[in-house]
Write a protein that holds these residues in place. Structure first.
Motif, short mmCIF file in Angstrom:
data_model
loop_
_atom_site.label_atom_id
_atom_site.label_comp_id
_atom_site.label_asym_id
_atom_site.label_seq_id
_atom_site.Cartn_x
_atom_site.Cartn_y
_atom_site.Cartn_z
N SER A 48 0.86 -1.19 0.00
CA SER A 48 0.00 0.00 0.00
C SER A 48 0.89 1.23 0.00
O SER A 48 2.11 1.12 0.18
CB SER A 48 -0.83 0.06 1.28
OG SER A 48 -1.78 -0.95 1.30
N ALA A 49 0.26 2.38 -0.12
CA ALA A 49 1.00 3.64 -0.02
C ALA A 49 1.47 3.84 1.42
O ALA A 49 0.87 3.31 2.36
CB ALA A 49 0.08 4.78 -0.44
N THR A 54 -2.20 8.34 1.09
CA THR A 54 -3.36 8.43 0.17
C THR A 54 -4.32 9.51 0.66
O THR A 54 -4.81 10.34 -0.13
CB THR A 54 -4.08 7.06 0.07
OG1 THR A 54 -3.11 6.07 -0.24
CG2 THR A 54 -5.17 7.08 -0.98
N GLU A 81 1.36 4.19 -4.11
CA GLU A 81 1.84 2.80 -4.07
C GLU A 81 3.12 2.65 -4.89
O GLU A 81 3.95 1.80 -4.61
CB GLU A 81 0.74 1.87 -4.62
CG GLU A 81 -0.28 1.36 -3.61
CD GLU A 81 -1.21 2.39 -3.00
OE1 GLU A 81 -1.27 3.52 -3.52
OE2 GLU A 81 -1.87 2.06 -1.99
N PHE A 143 -3.68 -1.69 -5.27
CA PHE A 143 -4.76 -0.70 -5.39
C PHE A 143 -4.99 -0.19 -6.81
O PHE A 143 -5.83 0.66 -7.02
CB PHE A 143 -4.39 0.44 -4.41
CG PHE A 143 -5.22 1.66 -4.31
CD1 PHE A 143 -6.59 1.60 -4.07
CD2 PHE A 143 -4.62 2.92 -4.38
CE1 PHE A 143 -7.33 2.78 -3.91
CE2 PHE A 143 -5.36 4.09 -4.22
CZ PHE A 143 -6.72 4.01 -3.99
N ARG A 157 -10.95 2.45 -1.86
CA ARG A 157 -10.10 2.58 -0.67
C ARG A 157 -9.84 1.21 -0.05
O ARG A 157 -10.74 0.37 0.01
CB ARG A 157 -10.76 3.51 0.37
CG ARG A 157 -10.89 4.97 -0.05
CD ARG A 157 -9.59 5.62 -0.48
NE ARG A 157 -8.47 5.54 0.43
CZ ARG A 157 -8.17 6.43 1.37
NH1 ARG A 157 -8.92 7.50 1.51
NH2 ARG A 157 -7.12 6.27 2.14
N GLY A 158 -8.62 1.01 0.37
CA GLY A 158 -8.25 -0.29 0.97
C GLY A 158 -8.02 -1.37 -0.07
O GLY A 158 -7.87 -2.55 0.25
N GLY A 159 -7.98 -0.96 -1.36
CA GLY A 159 -7.99 -1.94 -2.45
C GLY A 159 -6.73 -2.75 -2.66
O GLY A 159 -6.71 -3.67 -3.47
N SER A 160 -5.66 -2.46 -1.90
CA SER A 160 -4.45 -3.29 -2.05
C SER A 160 -4.72 -4.73 -1.60
O SER A 160 -4.09 -5.67 -2.10
CB SER A 160 -3.29 -2.73 -1.24
OG SER A 160 -3.00 -1.43 -1.68
N ASP A 161 -5.64 -4.90 -0.65
CA ASP A 161 -6.02 -6.27 -0.24
C ASP A 161 -6.52 -7.04 -1.47
O ASP A 161 -6.19 -8.20 -1.68
CB ASP A 161 -7.17 -6.25 0.78
CG ASP A 161 -6.80 -5.62 2.11
OD1 ASP A 161 -5.60 -5.51 2.39
OD2 ASP A 161 -7.71 -5.24 2.86
N1 ASP Z 1 -3.53 3.33 -0.38
C1 ASP Z 1 -4.90 2.97 -0.63
C2 ASP Z 1 -5.80 3.49 0.48
O1 ASP Z 1 -5.31 4.13 1.41
C3 ASP Z 1 -5.09 1.50 -0.83
C4 ASP Z 1 -4.74 0.63 0.36
O2 ASP Z 1 -4.11 1.07 1.32
O3 ASP Z 1 -5.08 -0.56 0.32
O4 ASP Z 1 -6.98 3.32 0.42
#
Ligand code: ASP
Ligand code: ADP
Ligand code: MG
Length: 419
Positions: A48-49, A54, A81, A143, A157-161
């Motif tokens: 992730s970043a 982000t 990222e 992401f 958001r959170g898309g690296s998962d």
């Molecule tokens: N950097 C992105 C976010 O903060 C993706 C991630 O962290 O998964 O939403």
């Protein structure tokens, strides 16, 4: 996405923002990745970043233009990222190991064209496989992907998962490790309930309910994809060596576990359309029109009809509130309904457990403990494995705490029971 034959030697590790927040953290992740490589594993790392970068990019953009276009937002936030993955590669090189970083587009993560919320259509694995054959650690920026229109997209958001799980599916990894700042999935957000317990395992379905109710620890679509392709997820801390939580299809049966976890969501609002004509087709009309503006409606309640008029209430995420109110007012005028009210002062509690399928009375137990604590319930909805209640925002935390205690999820209660 297509399913591949599983390769036991292949592992996808995803490190979240807090795990790569600064130079030291990146160095720590480098060491950890190298120690897996030394054990002979082929490793794909998704990052992730860094930290909250982000959020910082988003707030900078909004200062420059309060309504930036989705395309330019994707151009901007996807850079976060790219920074962390190149720094991690440099840190691994310094330690004498081979590593190469790639953006999503460079490794062929192909998405649809929905900027800021794109869906992965397929992943071209050739480039990654070539590097793995050469014993190089592959680092992929999470992401993001490239759309069928050749534009950079992000996955929400959170898309690296999701990037990590999708890569695990495409490459045939048996397990996908999600490294984060907590030791696994807890019975409630440990930031909100200090005596929440870490779970050893949780089913995909339970995790899906928790994630869609806002348990930020896992991205909802990542869990959906893991379930569909049967990828085991191991959520664990990047700060310790302890085993975390396995998210899997069939969890071992534990007689007593009726409720596995509880969430509190404070970022939803309730909209009520008053005096709606009570006739067939009205609800379909209202929610069809709302679906067309792309907002997700959560709970819906229709009151008992009084003289052929009823009230319809539903909840939406606060971030979509203004556009939903605007659309709802247009709809209300069309169907000759009355006023449209909104209320941001609500909180949603969601109680989840697969054990509810075989234990009756869980809903009654929730309602009676809330009543005992003088907590009024505004809306209720249930599924086979969950119960959710809307309460006043001021008492959301109290409701979470009393339900957590009622179902014996806290550390103290569990110890007592085991004695
Ligand atoms: N950097 C992105 C976010 O903060 C993706 C991630 O962290 O998964 O939403
Ligand atoms: P990352 O940056 O590693 O992706 P996130 O911030 O997205 O991490 O997710 C981790 C956070 O999720 C934790 O710090 C925790 O506060 C929160 N969280 C919410 N619900 C839960 C839960 N049931 N179990 C564990 N963590 C949870
Ligand atoms: Mg996350």
């Amino acid at each position: 996405m297509e399913k591949k034959r599983k390769d036991k030697n292949l592992v996808v590790q995803k490190y979240g923002g807090s795990s790569v927040a600064d130079r030291r953290s990146i160095e720590r992740v480098a060491e950890r990745v190298i120690s897996s490589a030394k054990r002979g594993k082929k490793i794909i790392v998704v990052v992730s970043a860094m930290g909250k970068s982000t959020d910082e990019l988003i707030s900078l953009a909004k200062k420059i233009n309060p309504e930036p276009s989705d395309r330019e937002m994707d151009m901007l936030v996807s850079t976060g990222e790219q920074i962390s993955c190149s720094l991690l590669a440099m840190s691994i090189h310094k330690r004498g190991f081979g590593a190469v970083s790639f953006t999503g587009p460079q490794v062929g993560i192909i998405t649809d064209t929905y900027h800021t919320q794109a869906k992965i259509l397929k992943i071209e694995t050739e480039r990654i496989r070539q590097q793995l054959e050469n014993k190089t650690i592959v680092i992929v920026a999470g992401f993001q992907g490239i759309s069928t229109a050749l534009e950079i997209t992000t996955l929400g958001r959170g898309g690296s998962d999701l990037s990590a799980v999708a890569l695990a599916v495409a490459l045939g990894a048996e397990t996908c490790e999600i490294y984060t700042d907590v030791e696994g999935i807890y019975t409630a957000d440990p930031r909100k309930i200090s005596d929440a317990n870490k779970l050893s395992f949780i089913s995909y379905d339970e995790m899906l309910e928790l994630a869609s109710a806002g348990a930020q620890v896992m991205h909802t679509r990542a869990v959906e994809v893991a379930k569909k392709f049967n990828v085991r997820l191991h959520v664990r801390s990047s700060f310790s060596k302890k085993e975390g939580t396995l998210i899997m299809g069939q969890t071992p049966l534990i007689e007593e576990t009726v409720v596995r976890g509880i969430t509190l969501t404070e970022n939803e609002a309730k909209i009520t359309i008053c005096d709606v004509p009570d006739k067939p087709g009205i609800a379909a009309f209202v929610f069809d029109k709302l679906a067309k503006i792309g907002v997700n409606i959560d709970m819906i309640v229709q009151n008992v009809s009084r003289r052929k008029m009823t009230d319809i209430s539903f909840t939406v995420s606060n971030k979509n509130l203004n556009k939903t109110i605007k659309k709802t007012e247009e709809i209300a005028a069309k169907i000759k309904a009355g006023k449209v009210n909104s209320n941001k002062n609500i909180a949603k509690i969601l109680v989840v457990g697969i054990g509810m399928k075989s234990h009756s009375g869980v809903a009654a137990r929730c309602f009676s403990v809330l009543a005992k604590n003088k907590i009024n319930i505004d809306m209720i909805s249930t599924s086979e494995i969950s119960i959710s209640c809307i309460v006043n925002k001021n008492i959301g935390k109290k409701a979470l705490a009393v339900l957590h205690a009622e179902f014996g999820l806290g550390k103290g209660r569990r110890k007592k029971r085991e004695r």
